[in-house]
Design an enzyme around this catalytic site. Sequence first.
Site, PDB file in Angstrom:
ATOM      1  N   GLY A 115      39.964  -1.359  -7.012  1.00  0.00           N
ATOM      2  CA  GLY A 115      39.642  -0.116  -7.701  1.00  0.00           C
ATOM      3  C   GLY A 115      38.163   0.072  -7.990  1.00  0.00           C
ATOM      4  O   GLY A 115      37.781   0.943  -8.767  1.00  0.00           O
ATOM      5  N   SER A 135      40.096  -2.012  -2.497  1.00  0.00           N
ATOM      6  CA  SER A 135      39.323  -0.875  -1.973  1.00  0.00           C
ATOM      7  C   SER A 135      39.439  -0.733  -0.456  1.00  0.00           C
ATOM      8  O   SER A 135      38.476  -0.306   0.191  1.00  0.00           O
ATOM      9  CB  SER A 135      37.860  -0.961  -2.416  1.00  0.00           C
ATOM     10  OG  SER A 135      37.774  -0.972  -3.828  1.00  0.00           O
ATOM     11  N   LYS A 186      50.543   2.051  -8.510  1.00  0.00           N
ATOM     12  CA  LYS A 186      50.231   1.730  -9.914  1.00  0.00           C
ATOM     13  C   LYS A 186      50.906   2.756 -10.842  1.00  0.00           C
ATOM     14  O   LYS A 186      52.016   3.176 -10.538  1.00  0.00           O
ATOM     15  CB  LYS A 186      48.718   1.681 -10.140  1.00  0.00           C
ATOM     16  CG  LYS A 186      47.986   0.869  -9.077  1.00  0.00           C
ATOM     17  CD  LYS A 186      46.556   0.636  -9.418  1.00  0.00           C
ATOM     18  CE  LYS A 186      45.855   0.006  -8.237  1.00  0.00           C
ATOM     19  NZ  LYS A 186      44.662  -0.722  -8.617  1.00  0.00           N
ATOM     20  N   GLU A 193      46.477  -6.821 -12.228  1.00  0.00           N
ATOM     21  CA  GLU A 193      46.569  -5.965 -13.416  1.00  0.00           C
ATOM     22  C   GLU A 193      47.703  -6.422 -14.326  1.00  0.00           C
ATOM     23  O   GLU A 193      47.647  -6.257 -15.544  1.00  0.00           O
ATOM     24  CB  GLU A 193      46.737  -4.493 -12.986  1.00  0.00           C
ATOM     25  CG  GLU A 193      45.433  -3.939 -12.425  1.00  0.00           C
ATOM     26  CD  GLU A 193      45.600  -2.779 -11.475  1.00  0.00           C
ATOM     27  OE1 GLU A 193      46.687  -2.185 -11.410  1.00  0.00           O
ATOM     28  OE2 GLU A 193      44.617  -2.466 -10.761  1.00  0.00           O
ATOM     29  N   ASN A 210      50.293   0.633  -3.159  1.00  0.00           N
ATOM     30  CA  ASN A 210      50.593   0.324  -4.555  1.00  0.00           C
ATOM     31  C   ASN A 210      50.121   1.506  -5.376  1.00  0.00           C
ATOM     32  O   ASN A 210      48.923   1.693  -5.565  1.00  0.00           O
ATOM     33  CB  ASN A 210      49.844  -0.957  -4.980  1.00  0.00           C
ATOM     34  CG  ASN A 210      49.954  -1.205  -6.482  1.00  0.00           C
ATOM     35  OD1 ASN A 210      50.837  -0.671  -7.143  1.00  0.00           O
ATOM     36  ND2 ASN A 210      49.048  -2.015  -7.009  1.00  0.00           N
ATOM     37  N   GLU A 232      43.918 -10.363  -3.022  1.00  0.00           N
ATOM     38  CA  GLU A 232      43.227  -9.244  -3.652  1.00  0.00           C
ATOM     39  C   GLU A 232      42.130  -9.756  -4.587  1.00  0.00           C
ATOM     40  O   GLU A 232      42.414 -10.070  -5.754  1.00  0.00           O
ATOM     41  CB  GLU A 232      44.224  -8.414  -4.463  1.00  0.00           C
ATOM     42  CG  GLU A 232      45.334  -7.798  -3.638  1.00  0.00           C
ATOM     43  CD  GLU A 232      45.815  -6.498  -4.254  1.00  0.00           C
ATOM     44  OE1 GLU A 232      45.809  -5.499  -3.547  1.00  0.00           O
ATOM     45  OE2 GLU A 232      46.143  -6.485  -5.453  1.00  0.00           O
TER      46      GLU A 232
HETATM   47  C1  PEP Z   1      45.670  -2.600  -5.611  1.00  0.00           C
HETATM   48  O1  PEP Z   1      45.977  -1.979  -6.610  1.00  0.00           O
HETATM   49  O2  PEP Z   1      46.396  -3.518  -5.221  1.00  0.00           O
HETATM   50  C2  PEP Z   1      44.437  -2.227  -4.905  1.00  0.00           C
HETATM   51  C3  PEP Z   1      44.029  -2.958  -3.918  1.00  0.00           C
HETATM   52  O3  PEP Z   1      43.803  -1.103  -5.356  1.00  0.00           O
HETATM   53  P1  PEP Z   1      42.576  -0.344  -4.616  1.00  0.00           P
HETATM   54  O4  PEP Z   1      42.962  -0.203  -3.171  1.00  0.00           O
HETATM   55  O5  PEP Z   1      42.490   0.970  -5.309  1.00  0.00           O
HETATM   56  O6  PEP Z   1      41.370  -1.201  -4.774  1.00  0.00           O
END
Ligand code: PEP
Length: 258
Positions: free
Chosen positions: A176, A216, A15, A101, A13, A170
């Site tokens: 993040g 993460s 973003k 988000e 992803n 998630e």
């Molecule tokens: C995400 O945006 O779905 C995500 C898991 O981000 P990150 O891996 O940066 O935590």
Amino acid sequence: MNRKYRKTVIAGNWKMNKTPSETKEFMTQLKTIMPRGRWCDVALCVPAVCIPAAVRAMRETRVGIGAENCNPNPSGAYTGEIATNMLVDAGCKYVIIGHSERRAMGETDADVNAKVLAALEAGLVPIMCCGETLEQREAGITDEWIAMQIKLGLKGVPEEKIRKVIIAYEPIWAIGTGRTATPEQAEEVCENIRTVVRKLYSSKNARAISILYGGSMNEKNAFELLAQPDIDGGLIGGASLVPEKFVKIIEAANQPTV
Ligand code: PEP
């Protein structure tokens, strides 16, 4: 993971990162180091303006391109929005729906549900996200919260289409932040999600659906997370922006499964 019953999926992803030119550069690099073994499906969900460059670059490869959002309406006066049939026509295979988000920008479970139904109707694979806040986890209501998100998000999805849906767990506190859920914490929730799907559909469908962990996940912790029986892959933010890191996560999916 359990490759006997379901697909392993490693999905990025991006973003709001990378321009179309940077997308081309990334894909060129990724192609040169992409593992040959096909032990998992690979998806990259990119900003809408990067979709054409991504699709063009990855046409002859095993990497499926996806969007990060969609509008559930087929067409009309929705300035700035993108319909599912537009994504299909642009070459998308996947679409992320209900990312935390976007939920933070006001997206409701009803919106998520409408988008899931529209994506399935168009032939896209929805990657439907769910997750709890730190406050909810500390209050001990994670399971109830996630079960509610899953039930509302999947409302009206017919039995014959449920296996097309990918669910991404998630935890919001792990996105993040560099703070990953432990493999045990992630497994516990993914197992519960499978139980919810079992109750809504059937054991066979619950066994066949892919449930990803996101938050993460990176080249260092992916192996351990993916070793859990109910974690069928990852939805990866930060680490999907660097070809070498993303490839290491794909390689971590190459391990014996239960
Ligand atoms: C995400 O945006 O779905 C995500 C898991 O981000 P990150 O891996 O940066 O935590």
